[in-house]
Scaffold this active site. Structure first.
Site, PDB file in Angstrom:
ATOM      1  N   ASP A  22       0.739  -1.246   0.037  1.00 39.73           N
ATOM      2  CA  ASP A  22       0.004  -0.122  -0.061  1.00 39.73           C
ATOM      3  C   ASP A  22       0.938   1.058  -0.041  1.00 39.73           C
ATOM      4  O   ASP A  22       1.979   1.030   0.585  1.00 39.73           O
ATOM      5  CB  ASP A  22      -0.996  -0.076   1.239  1.00 39.73           C
ATOM      6  CG  ASP A  22      -2.146   0.869   1.070  1.00 39.73           C
ATOM      7  OD1 ASP A  22      -2.282   1.336   0.019  1.00 39.73           O
ATOM      8  OD2 ASP A  22      -2.716   1.233   2.295  1.00 39.73           O
ATOM      9  N   HIS A  39       2.524   3.537  -9.269  1.00 42.59           N
ATOM     10  CA  HIS A  39       2.327   2.040  -9.455  1.00 42.59           C
ATOM     11  C   HIS A  39       3.722   1.378 -10.185  1.00 42.59           C
ATOM     12  O   HIS A  39       3.911   0.430  -9.873  1.00 42.59           O
ATOM     13  CB  HIS A  39       1.000   1.550 -10.182  1.00 42.59           C
ATOM     14  CG  HIS A  39      -0.053   2.107  -9.390  1.00 42.59           C
ATOM     15  ND1 HIS A  39      -0.315   1.606  -8.118  1.00 42.59           N
ATOM     16  CD2 HIS A  39      -1.378   2.683  -9.735  1.00 42.59           C
ATOM     17  CE1 HIS A  39      -1.342   2.066  -7.793  1.00 42.59           C
ATOM     18  NE2 HIS A  39      -2.276   2.704  -8.728  1.00 42.59           N
ATOM     19  N   LEU A 133      11.590 -20.208  -5.261  1.00 39.83           N
ATOM     20  CA  LEU A 133      10.419 -19.375  -4.612  1.00 39.83           C
ATOM     21  C   LEU A 133       9.156 -19.622  -5.093  1.00 39.83           C
ATOM     22  O   LEU A 133       8.851 -19.607  -6.513  1.00 39.83           O
ATOM     23  CB  LEU A 133      11.052 -17.846  -4.779  1.00 39.83           C
ATOM     24  CG  LEU A 133       9.940 -17.015  -4.301  1.00 39.83           C
ATOM     25  CD1 LEU A 133       9.909 -17.037  -2.855  1.00 39.83           C
ATOM     26  CD2 LEU A 133      10.156 -15.617  -4.564  1.00 39.83           C
TER      27      LEU A 133
HETATM   28  C1  FPP Z   1      -2.045   0.280  -3.331  1.00 43.15           C
HETATM   29  O1  FPP Z   1      -1.556   1.648  -3.309  1.00 43.15           O
HETATM   30  C2  FPP Z   1      -1.453  -0.587  -4.702  1.00 43.15           C
HETATM   31  C3  FPP Z   1      -2.194  -1.246  -5.447  1.00 43.15           C
HETATM   32  C4  FPP Z   1      -3.801  -1.250  -5.461  1.00 43.15           C
HETATM   33  C5  FPP Z   1      -1.718  -1.654  -6.884  1.00 43.15           C
HETATM   34  C6  FPP Z   1      -0.373  -2.915  -6.633  1.00 43.15           C
HETATM   35  C7  FPP Z   1       0.439  -2.595  -7.792  1.00 43.15           C
HETATM   36  C8  FPP Z   1       1.732  -2.422  -7.796  1.00 43.15           C
HETATM   37  C9  FPP Z   1       2.633  -2.853  -6.401  1.00 43.15           C
HETATM   38  C10 FPP Z   1       2.256  -2.535  -8.946  1.00 43.15           C
HETATM   39  C11 FPP Z   1       3.210  -3.619  -9.628  1.00 43.15           C
HETATM   40  C12 FPP Z   1       2.493  -4.900  -9.238  1.00 43.15           C
HETATM   41  C13 FPP Z   1       3.014  -6.142 -10.042  1.00 43.15           C
HETATM   42  C14 FPP Z   1       2.577  -7.553  -9.517  1.00 43.15           C
HETATM   43  C15 FPP Z   1       3.811  -5.842 -11.373  1.00 43.15           C
HETATM   44  P1  FPP Z   1      -2.816   2.718  -3.503  1.00 43.15           P
HETATM   45  O2  FPP Z   1      -2.682   2.909  -4.944  1.00 43.15           O
HETATM   46  O3  FPP Z   1      -4.090   2.258  -2.674  1.00 43.15           O
HETATM   47  O4  FPP Z   1      -1.670   3.754  -2.503  1.00 43.15           O
HETATM   48  P2  FPP Z   1      -2.482   4.686  -1.591  1.00 43.15           P
HETATM   49  O5  FPP Z   1      -3.093   4.279  -0.642  1.00 43.15           O
HETATM   50  O6  FPP Z   1      -1.295   5.675  -1.334  1.00 43.15           O
HETATM   51  O7  FPP Z   1      -3.396   5.644  -2.569  1.00 43.15           O
END
Ligand code: FPP
Length: 244
Positions: A22, A39, A133
């Site tokens: 997050d 992201h 893994l």
């Molecule tokens: C949460 O942060 C993150 C996500 C919903 C997306 C997770 C995706 C990645 C880490 C990118 C790449 C992943 C792979 C598997 C290639 P948020 O957007 O909710 O952040 P915020 O809480 O600060 O708004």
């Protein structure tokens, strides 16, 4: 299992680590950048985590990439995430395969585009024999969804359910999307919130819960080592007692 550079004995290392990644949006906002850049930087942090888990001798890793609830985000952000997953699969799969990573996607994958589903299936098939893994990427996943789909599969078998709880639990657990991975030992959530957000509900029953304010794109090997060192000092009782 290789000896950890941290000097943590193997029996004090988690076999299964689950991560809620997050803070991508806030990381970008702090820099006046679009959320999609957050992201993209999050993807780099994913690559670092996979490498660290492999090097530090963690055999099972499950990451929450997209929840059942994330479909409700603005269409442009969902599209950007889908493009990122596609790109990650195209670009990172060779390296993962070389490093002996077995990749599996858990979740309601039928909701993804045919192109993405096909790449996911190819990646799973290509890496199926790898043993360094076991990486599970939770996509369109929800812990409640997983429990419900396991119940449906169990009922669909038509067999009588065992009266004995242990036997019923064993029959149920093999239907979970995560089977045959062991239960989660260490749950990590970045980004400062202290909640599970419908991630692996059944599988987290006895997990140690580690929360950090670090935003996901900043989560590096040192941050992961700090979490592992914290875990090594936890006294796990699994509902029992430990003699002093
Ligand atoms: C949460 O942060 C993150 C996500 C919903 C997306 C997770 C995706 C990645 C880490 C990118 C790449 C992943 C792979 C598997 C290639 P948020 O957007 O909710 O952040 P915020 O809480 O600060 O708004």
């Amino acid at each position: 299992m290789p000896d950890s550079p941290l000097g943590i004995p193997p029996d004090m290392r988690p076999a299964h680590v689950a991560v809620v990644m997050d803070g991508n949006g806030r990381w970008a906002k702090q820099r006046h950048l679009p959320r999609t850049i957050g992201h993209q930087r999050g993807r780099r942090a994913v690559r670092r985590l996979i490498e660290a888990a492999h090097q530090l001798g963690v055999p099972y890793l499950t990451i929450f990439a997209f929840s059942s609830e994330n479909w409700s985000r603005p269409a442009a952000e969902v599209d950007a995430l889908m493009r990122l997953f596609l790109k990650a699969l195209q670009r990172d799969i060779d390296e993962m395969h070389r490093n002996g990573v077995r990749l599996r996607f858990i979740g309601d994958c039928a909701r993804f585009s045919p192109a993405l589903q096909s790449l996911m299936q190819q990646a799973e098939a290509r890496t199926a024999e790898n043993r360094q893994l076991f990486l599970q990427v939770a996509v369109s996943y929800g812990g409640q969804w997983d429990i419900l789909q396991a119940v449906r599969s169990l009922m669909a078998s038509g067999d009588a359910l065992p009266a004995d709880d242990a036997a019923l639990r064993a029959r149920f657990e093999v239907q979970l999307a995560t089977a045959p991975c062991p239960p989660v030992d260490l749950f990590i959530r970045t980004g400062g919130e202290q909640r599970i957000s419908n991630f692996l509900l059944w599988q987290l029953a006895y997990a140690e819960l580690y929360f950090t304010d670090c935003l996901w794109p900043d989560f590096d090997r040192a941050a992961f080592e700090t979490a592992l060192a914290w875990f090594a000092h936890r006294q796990r009782r699994f509902g029992g007692v430990i003699d002093d």
